[in-house]
Design a protein around this motif. Structure first.
Motif, mmCIF file in Angstrom:
data_model
loop_
_atom_site.group_PDB
_atom_site.id
_atom_site.type_symbol
_atom_site.label_atom_id
_atom_site.label_comp_id
_atom_site.label_asym_id
_atom_site.label_seq_id
_atom_site.Cartn_x
_atom_site.Cartn_y
_atom_site.Cartn_z
ATOM 1 N N VAL A 62 0.786 -1.057 0.291
ATOM 2 C CA VAL A 62 -0.042 0.062 -0.215
ATOM 3 C C VAL A 62 1.014 1.034 -0.114
ATOM 4 C CG1 VAL A 62 -0.461 0.411 2.591
ATOM 5 C CG2 VAL A 62 -2.384 1.487 0.622
ATOM 6 N N LEU A 63 2.084 0.837 0.830
ATOM 7 C CA LEU A 63 2.812 2.356 1.021
ATOM 8 C C LEU A 63 4.154 2.063 -0.221
ATOM 9 C CD1 LEU A 63 3.403 3.283 4.500
ATOM 10 C CD2 LEU A 63 2.690 4.619 2.987
ATOM 11 N N PRO A 64 4.803 2.933 -1.440
ATOM 12 C CA PRO A 64 4.149 4.600 -0.840
ATOM 13 C C PRO A 64 3.070 4.649 -1.438
ATOM 14 C CG PRO A 64 5.751 4.402 -2.527
ATOM 15 C CD PRO A 64 5.710 3.243 -2.341
ATOM 16 N N LEU A 65 2.498 5.689 -0.968
ATOM 17 C CA LEU A 65 0.862 6.006 -1.293
ATOM 18 C C LEU A 65 0.565 6.630 -2.911
ATOM 19 C CD1 LEU A 65 -0.965 8.155 1.452
ATOM 20 C CD2 LEU A 65 -0.559 6.085 0.680
ATOM 21 N N THR A 66 2.394 7.331 -4.049
ATOM 22 C CA THR A 66 2.087 7.565 -4.947
ATOM 23 C C THR A 66 2.082 6.379 -5.847
ATOM 24 O OG1 THR A 66 4.017 8.307 -4.635
ATOM 25 C CG2 THR A 66 2.976 9.771 -4.538
ATOM 26 N N GLY A 67 2.449 5.465 -5.074
ATOM 27 C CA GLY A 67 2.745 3.661 -5.597
ATOM 28 C C GLY A 67 0.648 3.668 -5.738
ATOM 29 N N THR A 68 0.181 3.989 -5.265
ATOM 30 C CA THR A 68 -1.146 4.017 -5.613
ATOM 31 C C THR A 68 -2.172 3.506 -6.007
ATOM 32 O OG1 THR A 68 -1.111 3.034 -2.907
ATOM 33 C CG2 THR A 68 -3.324 2.206 -3.920
ATOM 34 N N LYS A 75 -1.308 16.984 4.045
ATOM 35 C CA LYS A 75 -1.844 18.082 2.906
ATOM 36 C C LYS A 75 -1.232 18.479 1.650
ATOM 37 C CE LYS A 75 -6.986 19.238 5.059
ATOM 38 N NZ LYS A 75 -7.017 20.039 6.283
ATOM 39 N N GLY A 76 0.056 19.231 2.656
ATOM 40 C CA GLY A 76 0.904 19.628 1.945
ATOM 41 C C GLY A 76 1.390 19.100 1.063
ATOM 42 N N GLU A 77 1.804 17.769 1.320
ATOM 43 C CA GLU A 77 2.476 16.615 0.472
ATOM 44 C C GLU A 77 1.370 16.282 0.049
ATOM 45 O OE1 GLU A 77 5.821 14.337 -0.024
ATOM 46 O OE2 GLU A 77 5.839 16.028 0.681
ATOM 47 N N LEU A 78 0.082 16.280 -0.519
ATOM 48 C CA LEU A 78 -0.222 15.790 -1.833
ATOM 49 C C LEU A 78 -1.734 16.160 -1.504
ATOM 50 C CD1 LEU A 78 -0.481 11.005 0.003
ATOM 51 C CD2 LEU A 78 0.758 12.326 -2.065
ATOM 52 N N PRO A 79 -1.788 17.475 -2.270
ATOM 53 C CA PRO A 79 -2.245 18.186 -3.117
ATOM 54 C C PRO A 79 -3.719 17.897 -3.760
ATOM 55 C CG PRO A 79 -0.151 18.770 -4.147
ATOM 56 C CD PRO A 79 0.623 17.837 -2.913
ATOM 57 N N PRO A 102 -7.495 -0.205 2.833
ATOM 58 C CA PRO A 102 -6.401 -0.368 2.922
ATOM 59 C C PRO A 102 -6.211 0.661 4.053
ATOM 60 C CG PRO A 102 -6.744 0.015 0.194
ATOM 61 C CD PRO A 102 -7.982 0.283 1.110
ATOM 62 N N VAL A 103 -5.613 0.258 5.198
ATOM 63 C CA VAL A 103 -4.976 1.058 6.962
ATOM 64 C C VAL A 103 -4.022 0.862 6.386
ATOM 65 C CG1 VAL A 103 -5.376 1.294 8.582
ATOM 66 C CG2 VAL A 103 -7.018 0.742 7.596
ATOM 67 N N VAL A 104 -3.156 2.373 6.919
ATOM 68 C CA VAL A 104 -1.715 2.631 7.217
ATOM 69 C C VAL A 104 -1.525 3.072 8.967
ATOM 70 C CG1 VAL A 104 0.232 3.562 6.192
ATOM 71 C CG2 VAL A 104 -0.853 3.152 4.828
ATOM 72 N N MET A 105 -1.379 2.642 8.975
ATOM 73 C CA MET A 105 -1.350 2.591 10.892
ATOM 74 C C MET A 105 0.470 3.465 10.975
ATOM 75 S SD MET A 105 -1.718 0.367 14.440
ATOM 76 C CE MET A 105 -0.100 -0.260 14.739
ATOM 77 N N ALA A 158 6.468 12.527 3.528
ATOM 78 C CA ALA A 158 7.243 12.268 2.928
ATOM 79 C C ALA A 158 6.887 10.686 2.670
ATOM 80 C CB ALA A 158 8.518 12.982 3.023
ATOM 81 N N VAL A 159 7.881 10.599 3.166
ATOM 82 C CA VAL A 159 7.770 8.879 3.785
ATOM 83 C C VAL A 159 6.611 8.093 3.100
ATOM 84 C CG1 VAL A 159 7.775 6.700 4.871
ATOM 85 C CG2 VAL A 159 9.676 8.782 4.813
ATOM 86 N N LEU A 160 4.923 8.417 3.654
ATOM 87 C CA LEU A 160 3.718 7.882 3.480
ATOM 88 C C LEU A 160 3.551 8.293 1.818
ATOM 89 C CD1 LEU A 160 1.402 8.747 6.025
ATOM 90 C CD2 LEU A 160 2.528 6.232 6.002
ATOM 91 N N SER A 161 3.640 9.367 1.151
ATOM 92 C CA SER A 161 3.642 10.015 -0.670
ATOM 93 C C SER A 161 5.031 9.206 -1.268
ATOM 94 C CB SER A 161 3.710 11.498 -0.546
ATOM 95 O OG SER A 161 5.522 11.557 -0.697
ATOM 96 N N GLY A 162 5.871 8.836 -0.615
ATOM 97 C CA GLY A 162 6.586 8.079 -1.267
ATOM 98 C C GLY A 162 8.023 8.485 -1.843
ATOM 99 N N ALA A 163 8.101 10.375 -1.628
ATOM 100 C CA ALA A 163 9.462 10.951 -1.889
ATOM 101 C C ALA A 163 10.196 10.760 -1.157
ATOM 102 C CB ALA A 163 8.770 12.790 -1.646
ATOM 103 N N VAL A 164 10.047 10.599 0.301
ATOM 104 C CA VAL A 164 11.149 10.007 1.047
ATOM 105 C C VAL A 164 11.406 8.738 1.283
ATOM 106 C CG1 VAL A 164 12.499 10.065 3.464
ATOM 107 C CG2 VAL A 164 11.923 12.024 2.001
ATOM 108 N N ALA A 165 11.959 7.463 0.746
ATOM 109 C CA ALA A 165 12.204 6.372 0.810
ATOM 110 C C ALA A 165 12.749 5.920 3.205
ATOM 111 C CB ALA A 165 13.390 5.281 0.134
ATOM 112 N N PRO A 166 11.828 4.936 3.411
ATOM 113 C CA PRO A 166 11.954 4.868 4.936
ATOM 114 C C PRO A 166 13.581 4.260 4.607
ATOM 115 C CG PRO A 166 10.272 3.452 3.943
ATOM 116 C CD PRO A 166 10.363 4.322 3.297
#
Length: 757
Positions: A373-379, A429-433, A510-513, A552-560
């Protein structure tokens, strides 16, 4: 010097102390008295002049410079006061940058970055006329039920030592003396209770609890140490020369200053009951090796003076402490300082502060699970994101117990935090406008109110993805769920947060905790099984830039790239637990209790995959020498990522039982897709030293198993080395660190060079 002048130099004065409780038993312990009278004969320390209440830093600096001039011109000796402050997550003062908590430093496994952080914190402190910082905490985590886990770095003493020493170098490189705490044994209390007795044997103390302090003394050159509140096998550390003098000074050669933890001298009388009164407590503390009583002179002033004049205490004990404190003041340049021009403009949260805070926050985030499910930009569909949970729109939830916001501002409702710290709602909101982000609280962090769970369920049903943000709220002494004095009997998420997550998972969305916490919780239900979210991201109080880092990690801009610095516990009943356990400390067929952690020390996922192979090492090494071990690491995924290369060992047979796994060395390595590197470690055999039956620290000959993998439990590539005799007795300061070198493969190096032309 008169007796009064001597005693004045070895105590602090808490100018701003009021009703705000920021230290144990503060209201009962603090002495009263007018400041002008208290400083008539000079003063050793000024206690937390910036960090007790919200004060404008420029105005406070002007006051401080004036007071220092007064001490120079209006007291007979003309000696300024040394100023100390807390600085565990940054300078604990209003408007100052708040960095990730130390447990996040451990998760990042990046000593160089922590040293940079220490440098900018120290620069801010020095600009404000502060000379000493009460950090870092070098207690090794032994039980996650203990409330002060978020102040600690890791459960591995080598990780604590390397990262803590890096912080010492950074702070002292900026001209501020670091203070190691809490020396020693504080974190090993019974049942994880604060201020509880410690029953640690001399081998556990020598081999597990002391090494980080030893490293900071020998490798970091630390200038100050603070005693532990603990009593070890019935002997309070504050009154025990064996620790504060025998080990610290006589064995290690430490020549700095030992300061008391707040009120711990008086505690010898009213909590430990080894002294009949405060005067006797003062004598015990001085004889043990404490030089300065903080935060005030409860015991070292009138009670001690009366005892000396009665001929009950040798004044030479005072002379020794005074000389140490005056030497520290001379070393810091205080005796020559004129305090003519206080700063008129101060920025305690510069772009450099925020850049370091952001990088450390990003590196500290640990991806525990992810089904894709992560990154969200890959969903394919993230048009609607339901942000749910009590920590989803809270700035306080991003900061640790010793942040100024949670430590002090909680007593000043309505006072702004004083710097920018977006919540996760704002950051997402800023990361995923292009995504519609809604927020529903769902529940509180604490309590049993379930009335808002149905609304959270409905929000999740209407969303493409639900991000549920749970965890802790840091505070002190019963205020909050983690922090000093906030010890727990259960390692379940506080309140009804688990019920909230499970109800949202049951919707099928789908849930991200996201867990914002100061300790690892028992999350077996969230890692696998029918109630498990699609992904779990662990954040250990990531500070002012924590929310943008998480977004940024959730969006995928940064890899954990973070890894667990502490095992994820199975339950409170399985504690205390450490991955550094002997065979009998693990699970077996002869007990029905399972202590195996839900996730092991060193675990952490990313958005790419790594292959570790070809672990090679010297076949033989003489005890006391170093051996070389190398491993190939390849990024086998489709995007860039950072691997934490972890070299573990097991001493297969020894005269004293040894742990089934021990981290010898680590190194972060960033690789592009398909890129390969060889990481070479030079490992001193003293990394495998232990206390023998006579409590000599030795390296024994024998077979040592080696492995590299994604955690302490993952033997992806294995090898071994044979240590040859005779037995090597380890000398002082010989807990040397491992060094490492990263070399790209030739083909990758050529490609990188071609790409840069």
């Amino acid at each position: 010097m008169t007796l009064e002048e001597k005693l004045a130099q070895i105590v602090g004065y808490w100018v701003d102390q009021g009703g705000e409780v920021v230290a144990p038993m503060q209201g009962e312990m603090a002495v009263s008295g007018r400041y002008e009278e208290a400083t008539e004969h000079g003063l050793g320390h000024l206690t937390r002049v910036y960090g007790t209440r919200p004060v404008d830093p420029v105005e406070r600096a002007a006051w401080l410079w004036g007071e220092q001039r007064r001490l120079k011109t209006e007291t007979r000796l003309g000696i300024p006061a040394l100023v100390h402050e807390e600085c565990l997550t940054g300078l604990a003062a209003w408007q100052a940058a708040t960095f990730p908590t130390p447990l996040a430093w451990g998760a990042a496994f990046d000593p160089e970055l922590v040293e940079r952080m220490g440098g900018v914190i120290g620069a801010s402190m020095r600009e404000l006329g502060i000379h000493q910082g009460l950090a870092p905490v070098l207690d090794v985590i032994r039980d996650p039920r203990w409330g002060r886990v978020d102040e600690c770095i890791a459960e591995d003493p080598y990780v604590v030592g390397t990262i803590g020493t890096a912080y010492v170098r950074g702070l002292q490189g900026a001209g501020v003396h670091a203070t190691l705490k809490h020396f020693v044994g504080y974190s090993a209390s019974r049942a994880g209770r604060n201020h509880a007795p410690v029953h640690a044997g001399p081998r556990e103390i020598a081999d597990t609890l002391l090494p980080p302090f030893e490293m900071a003394v020998f490798e970091g050159g630390v200038r100050s140490v603070m005693n532990s509140y603990a009593e070890i096998d019935g002997a309070p550390v504050a009154a025990t020369p064996e620790y504060l003098t025998g080990i610290l000074r006589d064995r290690w050669g430490f020549d700095g200053v030992v300061v008391s933890d707040y009120f711990s001298v008086a505690f010898l009388n009213n909590m430990h009951a080894v002294a009949a009164d405060k005067g006797e407590a003062a004598e015990l503390a001085l004889a043990a090796g404490i030089d300065v009583e903080l935060p005030t002179g409860d015991a070292f002033l009138a009670p001690l003076a009366e005892r000396i004049r009665a001929g009950l205490t040798d004044e030479a004990l005072v002379d020794r402490a005074v000389l140490r404190l005056l030497s520290e003041k001379e070393e810091l340049g205080l005796l020559d300082e004129t305090f003519e021009n206080p700063p008129t403009e101060i920025d305690l949260d510069t772009p450099e502060h925020r850049t370091i805070a952001r990088q450390l926050a990003e590196e500290s985030l640990v991806l525990l699970t992810n089904d894709g499910v992560l990154p969200l930009t890959g969903t394919p569909a993230v048009e609607r994101i339901a942000l749910i949970g009590p920590n989803g729109d809270s700035a306080e939830a991003l900061m640790g117990c010793y942040s100024f916001a949670n430590h002090v501002l909680a007593h000043h409702p309505g006072t702004p935090i004083g710097f920018e710290i977006p919540t996760l709602l704002e950051a997402l909101k800023g990361e995923l406008p292009s995504s519609a982000v809604t927020y529903t609280e769902g529940s509180d962090v604490e309590g049993d109110d379930r009335s808002r769970i149905p609304a959270a369920v409905e929000a999740a049903r209407d969303a493409s993805v639900a991000v549920v943000v749970v965890g802790d709220r840091a505070g002190l002494f019963g205020r909050g769920t983690v922090g000093e004095g906030n010890d727990v009997e259960s390692l379940d998420l506080p309140g009804v947060q688990r019920e909230l997550v499970e109800a949202v998972v049951a919707t099928g969305t789908p849930v991200v905790m996201v867990v914002l916490s100061g300790r690892p919780y028992a999350l077996d239900w969230a890692v696998s099984g029918p109630t498990a979210p699609a992904a779990v991201l662990q954040a250990f109080f990531p500070g002012e830039e924590g929310a943008p880092a998480i977004a940024a990690v959730l969006s995928g801009a940064v890899a954990p790239s973070g890894h667990l610095p502490v095992s994820m516990p199975r339950s409170a009943g399985a504690q205390p637990y450490s991955y550094l356990h002997p065979i009998l400390g693990g699970s077996s067929e002869i007990t029905s209790a399972d202590s195996t952690p839900v996730l092991p020390f060193g675990h952490g996922l990313g958005y790419t995959t790594f292959e570790r192979s070809r672990l090679e090492s010297d076949a033989h090494v003489a005890a006391g020498d170093s051996f070389t071990a190398s491993v190939r690491v390849r990024n086998t995924g489709s995007r860039a990522g950072t691997d934490l290369v972890q070299l573990y060992a097991r001493d297969l047979y020894a005269s004293i039982t040894r742990p089934v796994a021990q981290l010898l060395a680590y190194r972060r390595v960033t690789l592009e897709p398909g890129e390969e590197a060889t990481v070479t470690f030079s490992v001193p055999t003293t990394r495998l030293a232990f206390s023998d039956s006579a409590y000599r620290r030795i390296v024994e000959p024998g077979e040592v198993e080696l492995w590299v993998g994604g955690s302490c439990a993952d033997k992806e590539t294995t090898g071994g080395v044979t240590i040859l005799g005779p037995v090597h007795e380890v000398g002082l300061g010989d807990r040397r660190i491992a060094t490492s070198e990263v070399r790209l493969s030739q083909a990758d190096a050529e490609l990188s060079a071609a790409g840069s032309n």
